[in-house]
Write an enzyme that holds these catalytic residues in place. Structure first.
Site, PDB file in Angstrom:
ATOM      1  N   LYS A  58      52.784  42.753  38.192  1.00 58.72           N
ATOM      2  CA  LYS A  58      51.983  43.637  37.335  1.00 58.72           C
ATOM      3  C   LYS A  58      51.121  44.555  38.207  1.00 58.72           C
ATOM      4  O   LYS A  58      50.948  44.291  39.398  1.00 58.72           O
ATOM      5  CB  LYS A  58      51.110  42.784  36.409  1.00 58.72           C
ATOM      6  CG  LYS A  58      50.063  41.949  37.135  1.00 58.72           C
ATOM      7  CD  LYS A  58      49.435  40.905  36.220  1.00 58.72           C
ATOM      8  CE  LYS A  58      48.405  40.077  36.970  1.00 58.72           C
ATOM      9  NZ  LYS A  58      47.949  38.916  36.186  1.00 58.72           N
ATOM     10  N   TYR A 111      24.216  58.931  52.923  1.00 59.89           N
ATOM     11  CA  TYR A 111      23.353  59.078  51.750  1.00 59.89           C
ATOM     12  C   TYR A 111      22.277  57.995  51.694  1.00 59.89           C
ATOM     13  O   TYR A 111      22.579  56.810  51.852  1.00 59.89           O
ATOM     14  CB  TYR A 111      24.181  59.007  50.474  1.00 59.89           C
ATOM     15  CG  TYR A 111      25.120  60.170  50.302  1.00 59.89           C
ATOM     16  CD1 TYR A 111      24.624  61.468  50.166  1.00 59.89           C
ATOM     17  CD2 TYR A 111      26.502  59.978  50.276  1.00 59.89           C
ATOM     18  CE1 TYR A 111      25.499  62.541  50.012  1.00 59.89           C
ATOM     19  CE2 TYR A 111      27.371  61.046  50.117  1.00 59.89           C
ATOM     20  CZ  TYR A 111      26.869  62.328  49.987  1.00 59.89           C
ATOM     21  OH  TYR A 111      27.718  63.380  49.832  1.00 59.89           O
TER      22      TYR A 111
HETATM   23  C1  LIG Z   1      48.050  37.721  36.908  1.00 65.11           C
HETATM   24  C2  LIG Z   1      48.558  36.505  36.315  1.00 65.11           C
HETATM   25  C3  LIG Z   1      49.191  35.530  37.096  1.00 65.11           C
HETATM   26  C4  LIG Z   1      49.227  35.586  38.602  1.00 65.11           C
HETATM   27  O1  LIG Z   1      48.009  35.124  39.111  1.00 65.11           O
HETATM   28  P1  LIG Z   1      47.754  35.024  40.690  1.00 65.11           P
HETATM   29  O2  LIG Z   1      46.418  34.404  40.802  1.00 65.11           O
HETATM   30  O3  LIG Z   1      47.746  36.439  41.194  1.00 65.11           O
HETATM   31  O4  LIG Z   1      48.843  34.248  41.281  1.00 65.11           O
HETATM   32  C5  LIG Z   1      49.777  34.460  36.468  1.00 65.11           C
HETATM   33  N1  LIG Z   1      49.728  34.329  35.119  1.00 65.11           N
HETATM   34  C6  LIG Z   1      49.097  35.236  34.337  1.00 65.11           C
HETATM   35  C7  LIG Z   1      49.070  35.030  32.857  1.00 65.11           C
HETATM   36  C8  LIG Z   1      48.475  36.337  34.898  1.00 65.11           C
HETATM   37  O5  LIG Z   1      47.845  37.208  34.128  1.00 65.11           O
END
Ligand SMILES: *Cc1c(COP(=O)(O)O)cnc(C)c1O
Length: 380
Positions: free
Chosen positions: A41, A271
């Site tokens: 994702k 800044y």
């Molecule tokens: C993002 C996600 C994962 C992966 O999690 P990691 O900590 O990056 O391994 C697994 N399951 C769900 C539902 C997620 O949203």
């Protein structure tokens, strides 16, 4: 995509070999019979959806997981085969797209199962899906006491196949964590009962990276999938899982010195003058800032690597630049010199976890931001 060209001085390099090595290292921690769903994702956490997905499939990942139907569609268009789990489930009107592209959404409400079934019927297809259960994340999924009833009703619908139960741990990656243990126990009991009722649910999944690097006891003995994200990219879900597997950072982010200058003692830098030179100081101006996805909250905290040597940040990070201390560098770096903001230089390394720590965030956000903002190259 309508954005101006990213700064040509700045480059994200993604090491696909590191991702493959991490997959192998993580597999070694899985119980026999467990498969891996590579979580890609958010553009594979900034590492590039399609190149990472292709590599994971080539390395034998049993499935992939995305957040959105649209990401799954991109994968199918790129020719990626095999199960693609859609973790956020179906948005409105998305059943058609999901079925047509053979995606497997996580569903937690009856109406979504109905929509999937009707769409599958209309398209003459069989759609696969997973029953999402909220065992303690308080995000998505059916309540545990409704899960088995929903399972029975969903399984009776025509045109759909429930491939697994799914749930997500709110706390994970810490050995012995009590909350994760509770969630895992709820999940284990529901899965055992569902299987007793004759549902095979072969792709059931609970663990993400944390659940694999520091498995809750109750998670033992259940075949299914581990949904691995950050650990594939070399990051940790929690510092407490350090050392559980030999993971390699897959992203490197480099910039260049735009200028090198000397300032006298007492001069304020950047800044707000949040840093003032205690003595005469050589400053390097790095040509990257928060518009390049480099977190402003790391101001005065982070270090970079130049010629394999750490240089400390001085003052606030600007939109396109920040300053580092070059005092004591011999030879003094020149304008144009490469600066490593993330990844290796010589024997030194800045990890995404370290940069996240400096910025008060997590490696996940670091790689997502850098990957989205910059030119990116993939090394096979
Ligand atoms: C993002 C996600 C994962 C992966 O999690 P990691 O900590 O990056 O391994 C697994 N399951 C769900 C539902 C997620 O949203």
């Amino acid at each position: 995509m309508s954005r101006v060209a990213p700064n040509p001085d700045n480059l994200v390099t993604v090491d696909l070999e590191a991702i493959a090595a991490n997959l192998a290292a993580l597999r070694a921690l899985l119980r026999p019979g467990m498969g891996v769903a590579g979580v890609v994702k958010a553009d594979a956490y900034g590492h590039g959806l399609v190149p990472v997905a292709r590599r994971l499939k080539a390395e034998g990942a049993e499935a992939l997981a995305v957040a959105l139907v649209s990401e799954g569609v991109l994968l199918r268009r790129a020719g990626v085969q095999g199960p693609i789990l859609v973790l956020m489930g179906l948005g409105p009107e998305q059943a058609q797209l999901a079925v047509a592209h053979g995606l497997s959404p996580f569903l937690g409400v009856w109406e979504d199962f109905q929509a999937l079934s009707q769409t599958a019927g209309a398209l003459g297809a069989v759609a696969s899906c997973h029953l999402k259960i909220d065992t303690g994340m308080s995000r998505l999924g059916a309540a545990p006491n409704e899960a088995l009833g929903l399972m029975e009703r969903a399984a009776a619908l025509p045109g759909i196949r429930v491939e697994g139960l799914a749930s997500h741990l709110a706390t994970s990656g810490v050995p012995g964590d009590v909350q994760a243990q509770k969630q895992a126990a709820i999940f284990r009991d529901l899965l055992a009962e569902a299987r007793k009722r004759g549902f095979a649910l072969p792709q059931s999944s609970l663990a993400g990276s944390g659940g694999v690097l520091a498995p809750p006891e109750a998670a033992h003995g259940q075949p299914g999938l581990a949904r691995l994200g950050i650990s594939l990219y070399g990051g940790l879900p929690d510092p407490a899982s350090q050392g559980a597997a030999p993971l390699r950072g897959a992203m490197r982010f480099t910039s260049r010195l735009a200028a090198v200058r000397r300032i006298p003692a007492g001069t304020g830098v950047s800044y707000g003058h949040t840093w003032r030179a205690p003595s005469d100081t050589w400053l390097g101006v790095v040509a990257a800032g928060y518009s390049d996805g480099y977190p402003r909250s790391a101001s005065n905290q982070a270090r970079v690597l130049i010629q394999g040597r750490p240089a400390s940040m001085r003052g606030r990070i600007c939109m396109n630049a920040f300053m580092v201390d070059l005092t004591g560098f011999d030879p003094l770096p020149s304008p144009g010199e490469e600066v490593v903001l993330l990844g290796r230089s010589g024997s030194q390394e800045i990890t995404a976890d370290q940069l996240g720590h400096w910025a008060g965030t997590i490696s996940y956000e670091i790689t997502c931001s850098l990957g989205a903002a910059n030119r990116r190259r993939h090394r096979p």
